[in-house]
Write a protein that holds these residues in place. Structure first.
Motif, short mmCIF file in Angstrom:
data_model
loop_
_atom_site.label_atom_id
_atom_site.label_comp_id
_atom_site.label_asym_id
_atom_site.label_seq_id
_atom_site.Cartn_x
_atom_site.Cartn_y
_atom_site.Cartn_z
N CYS B 97 0.82 -1.22 0.00
CA CYS B 97 0.00 0.00 0.00
C CYS B 97 0.86 1.27 0.00
O CYS B 97 1.91 1.31 0.66
N CYS B 104 -3.70 -2.83 1.43
CA CYS B 104 -4.55 -1.63 1.30
C CYS B 104 -5.83 -1.74 2.12
O CYS B 104 -6.52 -0.75 2.34
N PHE B 105 -6.18 -2.96 2.54
CA PHE B 105 -7.46 -3.15 3.24
C PHE B 105 -7.23 -3.10 4.75
O PHE B 105 -7.25 -4.11 5.44
N PHE B 106 -7.02 -1.89 5.25
CA PHE B 106 -6.67 -1.71 6.66
C PHE B 106 -7.75 -1.00 7.45
O PHE B 106 -7.58 -0.71 8.63
N ARG B 107 -8.88 -0.71 6.81
CA ARG B 107 -10.00 -0.10 7.52
C ARG B 107 -11.08 -1.15 7.75
O ARG B 107 -11.62 -1.70 6.79
N LYS B 108 -11.41 -1.38 9.00
CA LYS B 108 -12.38 -2.42 9.34
C LYS B 108 -13.62 -1.78 9.95
O LYS B 108 -13.50 -0.85 10.75
N TRP B 114 -15.26 3.09 10.73
CA TRP B 114 -14.13 2.41 10.10
C TRP B 114 -12.92 2.63 11.01
O TRP B 114 -12.51 3.77 11.22
N THR B 117 -6.70 -0.93 11.31
CA THR B 117 -6.35 -2.22 11.90
C THR B 117 -4.91 -2.64 11.64
O THR B 117 -4.50 -3.69 12.12
#
Lengths: 132, 132
Positions: B97, B104-108, B114, B117
């Protein structure tokens, strides 16, 4: 405080959609990619089961409504550009693809050819015919 | 026999693009989603390293050309509708990222928020400044 600020955080496309990757929780397998609009995502969170937007049928697509192959949602992630979603799911029946396969990604590039790498677990005609 | 029949098999968008998921081979982590055009995909196969199409910069994007964070491609899959690619890669430096994170998928999504994480592994200013 409005409770849908999290929905407005998303960079929806001009069509009001976002692409969604469904990944199987226990195996890490990427099952499929589909689309959601705002309503679909809201319903997904409320139900705890994946609800997509069908671009071809132009309507909400309650995943598994015909096949029974629902997706129980364990986590939802948003990427850095806020324009792709990742759903961590458990796949009922182990079949995510409309071809009757576990995953939609069953064509693998070998040299200059796409070869089939995964078996059909259940005949699609039997999946979508409740009378069988 | 023409050797690019496999490229014509793909359902390219009206813009001549296809979305591409990059998944880390050894961990199964979904690293990022980007786009390719025909040339980018051909170059990816030839080099064995991911080459994307930057929609914002409107040019080929040799992943890692500035950061050094190249992606070595192990396998390429195409989905049932032939309009999404899945690249199985190994990520040089463990950072995919542009924010300096692994994925890139670090928002949970937690409730209505959001939350972040994943840690920043390397300051982006240091990633993109060769003099540091």
């Amino acid at each position: 405080m409005p409770t849908d600020i999290w929905l407005s955080r998303i960079n929806w496309s001009e069509d009001g959609l976002i692409p969604v990757i469904a990944q199987e929780a226990h195996s890490g397998t990427i099952l499929m990619v589909a689309w959601m609009n705002r309503e679909a995502l809201k319903l997904t969170v409320e139900k705890g089961e994946a609800v997509y937007w069908s671009r071809s049928r132009k309507k909400l697509w309650y995943k598994g409504e015909e096949s029974g192959h629902t997706q129980r949602v364990k986590d939802i992630f948003l990427d850095c550009d806020e324009d792709v979603l990742l759903l961590i799911v458990e796949q009922t029946g182990g079949i995510a693809c409309h071809t009757g396969r576990h995953s939609c990604f069953f064509r693998k590039l070998e040299g200059n050819h796409w070869i089939l790498t995964a078996p059909v677990i259940k005949d699609p005609e039997k999946i979508y015919n409740k009378n069988e």
